[in-house]
Design an enzyme around this catalytic site. Structure first.
Site, mmCIF file in Angstrom:
data_model
loop_
_atom_site.group_PDB
_atom_site.id
_atom_site.type_symbol
_atom_site.label_atom_id
_atom_site.label_comp_id
_atom_site.label_asym_id
_atom_site.label_seq_id
_atom_site.Cartn_x
_atom_site.Cartn_y
_atom_site.Cartn_z
ATOM 1 N N HIS A 274 0.827 -1.196 0.006
ATOM 2 C CA HIS A 274 0.075 0.051 -0.032
ATOM 3 C C HIS A 274 0.869 1.314 -0.023
ATOM 4 O O HIS A 274 0.540 2.422 0.573
ATOM 5 C CB HIS A 274 -1.018 -0.052 1.348
ATOM 6 C CG HIS A 274 -2.102 -0.862 1.067
ATOM 7 N ND1 HIS A 274 -3.395 -0.807 0.503
ATOM 8 C CD2 HIS A 274 -2.100 -2.319 1.525
ATOM 9 C CE1 HIS A 274 -3.808 -1.706 0.674
ATOM 10 N NE2 HIS A 274 -3.358 -2.916 1.120
ATOM 11 N N ASP A 337 -0.797 -5.179 5.926
ATOM 12 C CA ASP A 337 -1.998 -6.073 5.257
ATOM 13 C C ASP A 337 -1.569 -6.065 3.876
ATOM 14 O O ASP A 337 -1.065 -4.881 3.265
ATOM 15 C CB ASP A 337 -3.473 -5.349 5.466
ATOM 16 C CG ASP A 337 -3.466 -4.050 5.120
ATOM 17 O OD1 ASP A 337 -2.750 -3.224 4.941
ATOM 18 O OD2 ASP A 337 -4.531 -3.636 4.319
ATOM 19 N N GLU A 338 -2.400 -7.088 3.104
ATOM 20 C CA GLU A 338 -2.208 -7.041 1.628
ATOM 21 C C GLU A 338 -0.965 -6.870 0.834
ATOM 22 O O GLU A 338 -0.830 -6.131 -0.238
ATOM 23 C CB GLU A 338 -3.300 -6.464 1.166
ATOM 24 C CG GLU A 338 -4.729 -6.742 1.668
ATOM 25 C CD GLU A 338 -5.985 -5.726 1.350
ATOM 26 O OE1 GLU A 338 -7.025 -6.357 0.953
ATOM 27 O OE2 GLU A 338 -5.670 -4.536 1.043
ATOM 28 N N ALA A 339 0.229 -7.385 1.714
ATOM 29 C CA ALA A 339 1.566 -7.223 1.221
ATOM 30 C C ALA A 339 1.734 -8.194 0.097
ATOM 31 O O ALA A 339 2.805 -8.941 0.137
ATOM 32 C CB ALA A 339 2.416 -7.130 2.028
ATOM 33 N N HIS A 340 0.937 -8.331 -0.996
ATOM 34 C CA HIS A 340 0.845 -9.523 -1.921
ATOM 35 C C HIS A 340 2.366 -9.447 -2.759
ATOM 36 O O HIS A 340 2.808 -10.450 -3.300
ATOM 37 C CB HIS A 340 -0.086 -9.656 -2.770
ATOM 38 C CG HIS A 340 -1.516 -9.734 -1.906
ATOM 39 N ND1 HIS A 340 -1.661 -10.480 -0.716
ATOM 40 C CD2 HIS A 340 -2.612 -8.967 -2.302
ATOM 41 C CE1 HIS A 340 -3.133 -10.316 -0.429
ATOM 42 N NE2 HIS A 340 -3.426 -9.631 -1.142
#
Length: 530
Positions: A274, A337-340
């Site tokens: 992000h 979060d969401e550190a894909h």
């Protein structure tokens, strides 16, 4: 349908609140379904929201009128006087009463008392006693006095002068952390709008404001050591609007404003994902040395700081150091979060170093629950945003972290995400976690939500408002209200008081107050509005 008599001595002990409301429903022959006749009006003590630990109506009340004064006692310290002045401002409302704040504990009026030996109220609780000669608010701390004042506001007629009913309220919170989050990164909002939200929240005893300050779409806080973050990275938002950012002085102003209302600010710098706004601002934060374009869409999981470069950690140290200096509260939120786009091993290594920086600046780490899959630092707080369909392995990692001593903030997306649509007809909002009508948002027990997590491991609850589709004050208030009031009750009221029938009627009774404050709330069909 007979009228409910306001009998003297009515005991509203909230351990029995569901039974009390069920009995009232049976007596009235009314299930409060949308389209039915309006439910019988609740007596003032029965309308309180959040539901107090106990409330008892007894004897004649107090005439709240032009002659009313607020008494803070001789020698009251500056903080107690400030609570009195703020309460006077809040109570004047549309009635325009003078409500001077005066010294002296004796005499008619609204009396504020600090009593360090007050029993059964804890650090944030209070006792409210109302009778013909006045209303006495007693607490162990100024924060407790402030919360007592918010309860008094609900007992004063909306239009101003009138009678505060006689009786006693004894109250304290269930959870220490009762929060609301606002995302100013996807769409930029002014400090004034956030102050307005603070004032709306404190009426219902919310005590924490989580600010999501950075994301792919924008960087919203000036950082002296990295000025392009705000100057360039702040110049975008979802949909291609102008964006914007807050100066440090604006942030300080908001923190002070919230603090005067006993609200702690928890700032969030999301990392290592992000981060497109940061990457666009400084090419050196990218592994290839090339800055991407600013981003105005809504996808997630595509950006990452360069974990292998030492310059990345100099950046984190500078940013978190400046943020810690600006923030008097105990917590810094570092996202996670969401550190894909960050490989799992790199993610764990990065979070180790980021957490070390937070600790070095004397703060406690808060991170989204994905930190449970890495190595949470001792005492780190995890914020759970999963939902009914979250993978069992992810839930198991969170449960294991809680058992290892990491406190949890619960923000289940299919209960407390205020950006989820109420129903298919809702204008703004998303639905990836499902539709979240008011009843669903309220009807769960935080102390028993995650199997294997005891209530003692739950620090509290928080309702996030993400702003991918929220661009105006009207959007904001429609999505937050009335669901954020359910968050307030879940965080404050005893578990035995969590009853949808009772709550929905008390929520309906708040409508005149919300209207009087110009709050554009959603008139949900599952609430029996009066």
């Amino acid at each position: 349908m007979r009228v409910l008599r306001r009998t003297l001595g009515t005991l509203l002990a909230l351990a029995a609140a569901p039974a009390l409301m069920t009995a009232c429903t049976a007596a009235h022959g009314d299930d409060a379904r949308p389209g039915d006749d309006p439910p019988v009006a609740l007596a003032p003590f029965e309308q309180l929201l959040p539901a107090p630990l106990s409330a008892r109506a007894e004897g004649p009340g107090y005439s709240f009128a032009a002659a009313t004064v607020i008494r803070v006692g001789h020698g009251a310290d500056a903080e107690v006087r400030r609570v009195g002045e703020l309460l006077a401002e809040q109570l004047r409302g549309t009635g325009g009463l003078p409500l001077p704040v005066v010294d002296g504990a004796q005499g008619d009026g609204i009396r504020l008392r600090i009593d360090g030996a007050a029993q059964g109220v804890g650090d944030e609780g209070y006792r409210l006693e109302s009778g013909p000669t006045g209303v006495t608010l007693t607490a162990r701390t100024p924060a407790g006095l402030f919360h007592a004042g918010q309860t008094l506001r609900q007992l004063v007629p909306v239009a101003g002068p009138g009678t505060v009913p006689g009786g006693t309220v004894t109250d304290r919170p269930r959870f220490a952390y009762r929060g609301a989050m606002v995302d100013i990164a996807r769409h930029h909002f002014s400090v004034e709008q956030v102050k307005r939200y603070v004032d709306q929240l404190v009426q219902y005893k919310v005590n924490t404001l989580h600010l999501h300050l950075t994301d792919d779409q924008g960087w919203r806080l000036a950082i002296d050591s990295w000025p392009r973050l705000a100057e360039y990275g702040g110049g975008s938002e979802v949909g291609g609007g102008p964006g914007g950012h807050w100066t440090k002085d604006e942030y300080r102003e908001l923190v002070a404003y919230a603090g005067q209302r006993y609200v702690d600010v928890v700032p969030e710098i999301d990392m290592p994902g992000h981060v497109n706004a940061a990457l666009a601002s400084y090419a050196e934060l990218n592994c290839d040395g090339k800055a991407p374009a600013r981003y105005t869409g809504t996808k997630v999981g595509f950006s990452s700081l360069c974990v292998a470069e030492e310059r990345t950690y100099e950046f984190i140290d500078d940013v978190l150091g400046e943020l810690a200096e600006l923030t008097p509260g105990r917590y810094l939120h570092i996202g996670g979060d969401e550190a894909h786009a960050t490989p799992a091993a790199d993610y764990a290594a990065f979070m180790d170093r980021a957490q070390e920086v937070v600790g070095r600046y004397g703060k406690t780490v808060v991170a989204w629950h994905q930190l449970a899959t890495a190595r949470p630092a001792p005492g780190a707080v995890l914020q759970y945003w999963g939902h009914d369909k979250t993978a069992a392995a992810d839930k198991a990692a969170v449960v294991a972290a809680a058992k290892a001593g990491h406190p949890l903030i619960l923000s289940p997306a299919d209960r407390l995400y205020l950006d989820m649509k109420y129903d298919p007809a809702t204008g703004p909002g998303l639905a990836w976690a499902g539709y979240v009508p008011v009843a669903r948002s309220y009807s769960w027990n935080p102390g028993a939500y995650l199997a294997g997590v005891p209530e003692s491991a739950v620090l509290g609850v928080e309702a996030p408002l993400w702003t991918e589709t929220v661009a105006t004050r009207g959007d904001w208030e429609q999505m937050a209200f009335p669901r954020v009031l359910g968050l307030a009750e879940l965080g404050w009221s005893p578990a035995a008081a969590l009853d949808w029938t009772s709550y929905s009627r008390r929520l309906a009774a708040q409508a005149p107050r919300l209207d009087a404050q110009g709050i554009g709330f959603f008139r949900a069909p599952d609430v029996p509005w009066q």
